[in-house]
Scaffold this motif. Structure first.
Motif, PDB file in Angstrom:
ATOM      1  N   VAL A  83       0.840  -1.194   0.000  1.00  0.00           N
ATOM      2  CA  VAL A  83       0.000   0.000   0.000  1.00  0.00           C
ATOM      3  C   VAL A  83       0.879   1.249   0.000  1.00  0.00           C
ATOM      4  CG1 VAL A  83      -1.653   1.325   1.384  1.00  0.00           C
ATOM      5  CG2 VAL A  83      -1.908  -1.147   1.171  1.00  0.00           C
ATOM      6  N   ASP A  84       0.535   2.200  -0.855  1.00  0.00           N
ATOM      7  CA  ASP A  84       1.196   3.507  -0.865  1.00  0.00           C
ATOM      8  C   ASP A  84       0.525   4.346   0.228  1.00  0.00           C
ATOM      9  OD1 ASP A  84       2.085   6.113  -1.325  1.00  0.00           O
ATOM     10  OD2 ASP A  84       1.957   5.934  -3.504  1.00  0.00           O
ATOM     11  N   MET A  85       1.182   4.452   1.376  1.00  0.00           N
ATOM     12  CA  MET A  85       0.585   5.124   2.529  1.00  0.00           C
ATOM     13  C   MET A  85       0.302   6.600   2.237  1.00  0.00           C
ATOM     14  SD  MET A  85       1.485   4.266   6.376  1.00  0.00           S
ATOM     15  CE  MET A  85       2.148   5.566   7.362  1.00  0.00           C
ATOM     16  N   GLY A  91      -3.854  11.287  -0.811  1.00  0.00           N
ATOM     17  CA  GLY A  91      -4.375  11.289  -2.175  1.00  0.00           C
ATOM     18  C   GLY A  91      -3.325  11.597  -3.224  1.00  0.00           C
ATOM     19  N   GLU A  92      -2.052  11.592  -2.830  1.00  0.00           N
ATOM     20  CA  GLU A  92      -0.963  11.909  -3.754  1.00  0.00           C
ATOM     21  C   GLU A  92       0.009  10.736  -3.805  1.00  0.00           C
ATOM     22  OE1 GLU A  92       2.707  15.048  -3.791  1.00  0.00           O
ATOM     23  OE2 GLU A  92       0.761  15.780  -3.086  1.00  0.00           O
ATOM     24  N   ARG A  93       0.319  10.282  -5.008  1.00  0.00           N
ATOM     25  CA  ARG A  93       1.187   9.109  -5.187  1.00  0.00           C
ATOM     26  C   ARG A  93       2.619   9.396  -4.747  1.00  0.00           C
ATOM     27  NH1 ARG A  93      -0.462   4.399  -8.102  1.00  0.00           N
ATOM     28  NH2 ARG A  93       1.285   2.991  -7.998  1.00  0.00           N
ATOM     29  N   THR A  94       3.251   8.418  -4.129  1.00  0.00           N
ATOM     30  CA  THR A  94       4.647   8.529  -3.719  1.00  0.00           C
ATOM     31  C   THR A  94       5.545   8.429  -4.940  1.00  0.00           C
ATOM     32  OG1 THR A  94       4.200   7.538  -1.561  1.00  0.00           O
ATOM     33  CG2 THR A  94       6.470   7.440  -2.344  1.00  0.00           C
ATOM     34  N   VAL A  95       6.512   9.325  -5.013  1.00  0.00           N
ATOM     35  CA  VAL A  95       7.495   9.291  -6.097  1.00  0.00           C
ATOM     36  C   VAL A  95       8.548   8.251  -5.714  1.00  0.00           C
ATOM     37  CG1 VAL A  95       9.232  10.620  -7.346  1.00  0.00           C
ATOM     38  CG2 VAL A  95       7.099  11.713  -6.639  1.00  0.00           C
ATOM     39  N   LEU A  96       8.821   7.326  -6.623  1.00  0.00           N
ATOM     40  CA  LEU A  96       9.783   6.272  -6.321  1.00  0.00           C
ATOM     41  C   LEU A  96      11.202   6.827  -6.283  1.00  0.00           C
ATOM     42  CD1 LEU A  96       8.342   3.377  -8.500  1.00  0.00           C
ATOM     43  CD2 LEU A  96       7.991   3.816  -6.074  1.00  0.00           C
ATOM     44  N   HIS A  97      11.941   6.470  -5.220  1.00  0.00           N
ATOM     45  CA  HIS A  97      13.343   6.842  -5.067  1.00  0.00           C
ATOM     46  C   HIS A  97      14.016   5.813  -4.172  1.00  0.00           C
ATOM     47  CE1 HIS A  97      12.324   8.552  -1.107  1.00  0.00           C
ATOM     48  NE2 HIS A  97      11.260   9.028  -1.704  1.00  0.00           N
ATOM     49  N   VAL A 102       9.621  -0.174   3.109  1.00  0.00           N
ATOM     50  CA  VAL A 102       8.331  -0.819   3.329  1.00  0.00           C
ATOM     51  C   VAL A 102       8.293  -1.298   4.773  1.00  0.00           C
ATOM     52  CG1 VAL A 102       6.922  -2.808   2.698  1.00  0.00           C
ATOM     53  CG2 VAL A 102       8.086  -1.523   0.924  1.00  0.00           C
ATOM     54  N   LEU A 103       7.225  -0.937   5.479  1.00  0.00           N
ATOM     55  CA  LEU A 103       7.011  -1.416   6.842  1.00  0.00           C
ATOM     56  C   LEU A 103       5.988  -2.545   6.784  1.00  0.00           C
ATOM     57  CD1 LEU A 103       6.528   1.982   8.748  1.00  0.00           C
ATOM     58  CD2 LEU A 103       8.663   0.767   8.265  1.00  0.00           C
ATOM     59  N   LEU A 104       6.339  -3.708   7.312  1.00  0.00           N
ATOM     60  CA  LEU A 104       5.395  -4.810   7.393  1.00  0.00           C
ATOM     61  C   LEU A 104       4.576  -4.643   8.657  1.00  0.00           C
ATOM     62  CD1 LEU A 104       7.787  -7.077   5.872  1.00  0.00           C
ATOM     63  CD2 LEU A 104       5.470  -7.876   5.848  1.00  0.00           C
ATOM     64  N   VAL A 105       3.259  -4.619   8.498  1.00  0.00           N
ATOM     65  CA  VAL A 105       2.336  -4.363   9.593  1.00  0.00           C
ATOM     66  C   VAL A 105       1.429  -5.575   9.756  1.00  0.00           C
ATOM     67  CG1 VAL A 105       0.492  -2.829  10.404  1.00  0.00           C
ATOM     68  CG2 VAL A 105       2.361  -1.909   9.021  1.00  0.00           C
ATOM     69  N   ARG A 106       1.271  -6.010  10.991  1.00  0.00           N
ATOM     70  CA  ARG A 106       0.354  -7.125  11.266  1.00  0.00           C
ATOM     71  C   ARG A 106      -1.085  -6.639  11.152  1.00  0.00           C
ATOM     72  NH1 ARG A 106       4.303  -8.714  15.304  1.00  0.00           N
ATOM     73  NH2 ARG A 106       5.087 -10.744  14.687  1.00  0.00           N
ATOM     74  N   VAL A 112       0.406  -6.780   5.994  1.00  0.00           N
ATOM     75  CA  VAL A 112       0.304  -5.840   4.880  1.00  0.00           C
ATOM     76  C   VAL A 112       1.574  -4.989   4.914  1.00  0.00           C
ATOM     77  CG1 VAL A 112      -0.973  -4.102   6.219  1.00  0.00           C
ATOM     78  CG2 VAL A 112      -1.140  -4.113   3.727  1.00  0.00           C
ATOM     79  N   ALA A 113       2.039  -4.592   3.750  1.00  0.00           N
ATOM     80  CA  ALA A 113       3.239  -3.772   3.662  1.00  0.00           C
ATOM     81  C   ALA A 113       2.855  -2.362   3.243  1.00  0.00           C
ATOM     82  CB  ALA A 113       4.218  -4.378   2.650  1.00  0.00           C
ATOM     83  N   VAL A 114       3.333  -1.370   3.999  1.00  0.00           N
ATOM     84  CA  VAL A 114       3.033   0.022   3.662  1.00  0.00           C
ATOM     85  C   VAL A 114       4.321   0.721   3.252  1.00  0.00           C
ATOM     86  CG1 VAL A 114       0.966   0.189   5.087  1.00  0.00           C
ATOM     87  CG2 VAL A 114       3.149   0.758   6.090  1.00  0.00           C
ATOM     88  N   LEU A 115       4.233   1.470   2.180  1.00  0.00           N
ATOM     89  CA  LEU A 115       5.362   2.195   1.611  1.00  0.00           C
ATOM     90  C   LEU A 115       5.520   3.526   2.326  1.00  0.00           C
ATOM     91  CD1 LEU A 115       7.305   1.978  -0.903  1.00  0.00           C
ATOM     92  CD2 LEU A 115       5.620   3.351  -2.110  1.00  0.00           C
TER      93      LEU A 115
END
Length: 178
Positions: A83-85, A91-97, A102-106, A112-115
């Motif tokens: 997920v793009d947090m 409401g704004e996409r994360t720019v890849l760099h 990624v944080l793995l969340v229970r 689930v993994a959040v960016l």
């Protein structure tokens, strides 16, 4: 940035983070968590909410999902939704760099993994650094309101304590299908 500039930046950030003295590690009024950045906000979450921290794995898009659902990734044989947090919250996409993590969340039914934009590592705060509710207001706007409980000032930065557990239990977050 040149490789030298990158090293200078690492050194500056490393020196800015002063490790606590042994007697401060379990002091009353001390809160510790994982620090990271989403957009322009510096956030920290409890250690127990973050199962693991990873570099961004190869993501396979999944059709028919919300824009903030980037897809799934195979992490050591386990398929994880990514997920793009920032997009979910702002409401704004994360720019890849390259500093993305990624944080793995229970969550119930699987992780689930959040960016996040940047990882700062462990952060420690004491009660004296806690901000009042009025000072928290600029940080806790929009969707952030539901997930921020308090904030601390550390140097020139304000850090919001973000509940990843509450995020994972939010019905909208749990239903990524369009």
């Amino acid at each position: 940035m040149s490789p030298f500039d990158v090293l200078v930046d690492y050194e500056r950030r490393s020196l800015a983070h002063v490790a606590g003295l042994p007697e401060q590690l379990d002091a009353p009024g001390l809160w510790r968590g994982v620090g990271y950045r989403v957009g322009t906000r510096r956030l920290a979450s409890e250690f127990g909410e973050v199962r693991e921290i990873l570099t961004v794995p190869q993501i396979t898009p999944v059709p028919g999902t919300q824009p903030w659902m980037l897809g799934v990734a195979n992490v050591r044989g386990q398929l994880l939704p990514i997920v793009d947090m920032k997009q979910f919250l702002e409401g704004e996409r994360t720019v890849l760099h390259e500093s993305l993590r990624v944080l793995l969340v229970r969550q119930t039914g699987g992780d689930v993994a959040v960016l996040v934009d940047e990882l700062f590592g462990q952060r420690s705060f004491v009660d004296e650094q806690m901000l009042s509710d009025e000072d928290l207001a600029p940080l806790a706007q929009g969707r952030y309101t539901h997930f921020l409980d308090r904030a601390y000032r550390l140097g020139e930065h304000v850090w919001g304590v973000f509940s990843l557990d509450r995020l994972a239990r939010t019905p909208e977050f749990r239903h990524a299908a369009t």
